[in-house]
Design an enzyme around this catalytic site. Structure first.
Site, short mmCIF file in Angstrom:
data_model
loop_
_atom_site.label_atom_id
_atom_site.label_comp_id
_atom_site.label_asym_id
_atom_site.label_seq_id
_atom_site.Cartn_x
_atom_site.Cartn_y
_atom_site.Cartn_z
N CYS A 172 89.11 6.14 44.24
CA CYS A 172 89.00 5.24 43.10
C CYS A 172 90.21 5.46 42.18
O CYS A 172 91.03 6.35 42.42
CB CYS A 172 87.69 5.47 42.35
SG CYS A 172 87.65 7.06 41.46
N CYS A 227 90.41 9.08 40.80
CA CYS A 227 90.82 10.07 41.79
C CYS A 227 92.27 9.88 42.22
O CYS A 227 93.00 10.85 42.42
CB CYS A 227 89.88 10.02 42.99
SG CYS A 227 88.19 10.53 42.57
N GLU A 244 87.13 14.05 45.67
CA GLU A 244 88.55 14.32 45.43
C GLU A 244 88.75 15.19 44.20
O GLU A 244 89.58 16.11 44.21
CB GLU A 244 89.33 13.01 45.23
CG GLU A 244 89.24 12.05 46.40
CD GLU A 244 88.14 11.01 46.23
OE1 GLU A 244 88.33 9.88 46.69
OE2 GLU A 244 87.07 11.32 45.66
#
Length: 177
Positions: A94, A97, A64
């Site tokens: 996560c 990101c 990402e």
């Protein structure tokens, strides 16, 4: 905010592209995460996980983050149109990101496989500070989950792939069906 009328078929089409990137990562013995960013039926940025191998893997080179970097460096859409961007990722983003995507103005996130260890897709954003609490985010989960799961199972079964080898995510993934 007006929401897009993307269908399940649209989501599957774009997730299939993210899965191709994840498969490329797996072929390179990298953690199999792929990400694409779409605007108005066009892929405007891509990323796949890199630097997850070796004795000191980078925790900054997530798919990402790489896609967001590409978006920023290739004439990214205006801030006004960023709410129309869709981020597709083979693993639930996560916290790093998710925060980066929200700060970049992305409000539509689709992921395939849940990250039981570090996923941020189920965070109660409204309980966070205003930057995040005021973000009107649409999250779609489980799109092509089984295809993504298969890549992660292959990764964790490969003795050469040691990234997160004995983690909660690895155990959950290897037990999953």
């Amino acid at each position: 905010m007006m929401r897009s009328s993307l269908t399940d078929m649209d989501h599957r089409r774009w997730m299939a592209r993210a899965l191709e990137l994840a498969s490329d990562a797996l072929k390179a013995s990298e953690f199999p995460v792929g990400c694409i960013i779409v605007l108005d039926d066009t892929i405007v940025a891509t990323g796949r996980r890199i630097h997850s191998r070796g004795p000191a893997p980078s925790e900054l080179d997530h798919a990402e983050i790489l896609a967001l970097r590409e978006l920023e460096t290739t004439g990214s859409p205006s801030l006004k149109s960023r709410s129309r961007l869709w981020l597709y990722c083979t693993l639930e983003p996560c916290l790093m990101c998710m925060g980066a995507a929200l700060i970049c103005g992305i409000r539509n996130i689709v992921y395939a496989y849940e990250d039981v260890m570090g996923g941020a897709g189920r965070l109660p954003l409204q309980s966070l500070t205003p930057l995040y609490a005021q973000a009107d985010v649409q999250i779609v989960s489980g799109v092509m989950r089984s295809e993504s799961l298969a890549l992660f199972q292959a990764f964790f079964r490969n003795p050469e792939c040691v990234y997160w080898k004995d983690s909660l995510l690895a155990r959950y993934t290897l037990d999953a069906e």
